[in-house]
Design a protein around this motif. Sequence first.
Motif, PDB file in Angstrom:
ATOM      1  N   ARG A 133       0.829  -1.216   0.000  1.00  0.00           N
ATOM      2  CA  ARG A 133       0.000   0.000   0.000  1.00  0.00           C
ATOM      3  C   ARG A 133       0.854   1.253   0.000  1.00  0.00           C
ATOM      4  O   ARG A 133       2.030   1.246   0.378  1.00  0.00           O
ATOM      5  N   ALA A 176       0.156   5.117   1.569  1.00  0.00           N
ATOM      6  CA  ALA A 176      -0.810   5.681   2.521  1.00  0.00           C
ATOM      7  C   ALA A 176      -0.556   7.167   2.762  1.00  0.00           C
ATOM      8  O   ALA A 176      -0.120   7.564   3.845  1.00  0.00           O
ATOM      9  N   SER A 231      -1.037  11.148   3.568  1.00  0.00           N
ATOM     10  CA  SER A 231      -1.924  12.038   4.320  1.00  0.00           C
ATOM     11  C   SER A 231      -2.273  13.185   3.380  1.00  0.00           C
ATOM     12  O   SER A 231      -1.375  13.791   2.800  1.00  0.00           O
ATOM     13  N   GLU A 241      -4.936   8.812   4.430  1.00  0.00           N
ATOM     14  CA  GLU A 241      -4.842   8.882   5.893  1.00  0.00           C
ATOM     15  C   GLU A 241      -5.282  10.268   6.363  1.00  0.00           C
ATOM     16  O   GLU A 241      -4.475  11.143   6.681  1.00  0.00           O
ATOM     17  N   TYR A 257      -2.345   8.441  14.693  1.00  0.00           N
ATOM     18  CA  TYR A 257      -1.794   7.744  13.525  1.00  0.00           C
ATOM     19  C   TYR A 257      -1.444   6.292  13.851  1.00  0.00           C
ATOM     20  O   TYR A 257      -1.748   5.377  13.067  1.00  0.00           O
ATOM     21  N   VAL A 306      -3.157   3.360  11.677  1.00  0.00           N
ATOM     22  CA  VAL A 306      -2.356   2.684  10.658  1.00  0.00           C
ATOM     23  C   VAL A 306      -2.308   1.168  10.915  1.00  0.00           C
ATOM     24  O   VAL A 306      -2.407   0.363   9.979  1.00  0.00           O
ATOM     25  N   ARG A 347       7.653   2.338   2.753  1.00  0.00           N
ATOM     26  CA  ARG A 347       7.351   3.755   3.007  1.00  0.00           C
ATOM     27  C   ARG A 347       8.644   4.494   3.297  1.00  0.00           C
ATOM     28  O   ARG A 347       9.710   3.888   3.392  1.00  0.00           O
ATOM     29  N   LEU A 373       9.513   7.409   8.561  1.00  0.00           N
ATOM     30  CA  LEU A 373       8.502   6.695   9.354  1.00  0.00           C
ATOM     31  C   LEU A 373       9.082   5.472  10.064  1.00  0.00           C
ATOM     32  O   LEU A 373       8.400   4.821  10.846  1.00  0.00           O
TER      33      LEU A 373
HETATM   34  N1  GLU Z   1       0.163   8.791   6.266  1.00  0.00           N
HETATM   35  C1  GLU Z   1       1.550   8.707   6.639  1.00  0.00           C
HETATM   36  C2  GLU Z   1       2.309   9.872   6.061  1.00  0.00           C
HETATM   37  O1  GLU Z   1       1.934  10.368   5.009  1.00  0.00           O
HETATM   38  C3  GLU Z   1       2.206   7.442   6.148  1.00  0.00           C
HETATM   39  C4  GLU Z   1       1.785   6.252   6.876  1.00  0.00           C
HETATM   40  C5  GLU Z   1       2.529   4.989   6.549  1.00  0.00           C
HETATM   41  O2  GLU Z   1       2.959   4.785   5.410  1.00  0.00           O
HETATM   42  O3  GLU Z   1       2.639   4.182   7.464  1.00  0.00           O
HETATM   43  O4  GLU Z   1       3.291  10.303   6.641  1.00  0.00           O
END
Ligand code: GLU
Length: 295
Positions: free
Chosen positions: A6, A8, A10, A42, A189, A193, A207, A211
């Motif tokens: 995925r 994800a 924001s 997100e 978050y 998540v 990602r 993170l």
């Molecule tokens: N939504 C989060 C961000 O844009 C990423 C979340 C993830 O990939 O775990 O920073």
Amino acid sequence: MRYIGRFAPSPTGPLHAGSLVAALASWLDARAHKGQWLVRIEDVDTPRCVPGADQRILQQLAACGLVPDAAVMYQSQRGDAYQAALDGLIAKGWAYPCGCSRKEIEDAQALLGHTRERHQAAIYPGTCRDGLHGKVARAWRLNVQRVIDDLKLATPLTWQDRLLGPQQQDVAQEVGDFVLKRADGLWAYQLAVVVDDAAQGITHIVRGADLSDNTARQIVLQHALGLPTPSYLHTPLVLGENGEKLSKQNGATALDLSNPLAELNTAAALLNLPPESGSVTDALTHWVKTYEKSM
Ligand code: GLU
């Protein structure tokens, strides 16, 4: 092999060069594994969300040839699932209400002689772990040490990052009892998540490296909620003019969709993939082949 990956984002603004690296890497990894690639918006942190940014992001991805294999999930519609997860943690005695203000937490930290690192939340000193002491409940926190003890999790927690190698973190000491539901009533978050990765059956998370530091917290939560732990890969970051992670604050601009291939080539270079010319579709096909060979 079963593979569901995925991206994800924001929806705090349009995609920029940094976010495209994570999008492309997660897409390539899914394609190279003959897996599925999903997109999840997100949008739990509503004050930071920009109206319309979700649609803009999806258009930008499509212009770059990155189209999700199933319907897009929106975290703003997932409140019931997050509440059910929190209720389960409360029932086990692993989540507790916290009445501390940020100032109180910082004052308690100062008394303990702890200073706060830049960009890091203060480690919660555990003031409300044994009860609210007359304060009004504001947020909900995870009792990290209790989860670790009850489930006999290793300290420090260790895991393997497919790119960064062996990782470890002592979540109780280095992070503390982190927030599951914020004082302003919004879902944190970390909880969202973990619940959503499991709900979407995500097996592989790819990602940005910014993170990476959240991974141990998410693994503890996965154990607490009885959910599987996916495999992790954190991609290199694009740096802004000031040498920090590229963000809107240090010069990131929205992707230039008049030339998506140029944007993709910039992202691909950071992933050690060769420059491609021709159509976006051909470039992606070639990169999948190159990526497969490097696996
Ligand atoms: N939504 C989060 C961000 O844009 C990423 C979340 C993830 O990939 O775990 O920073």
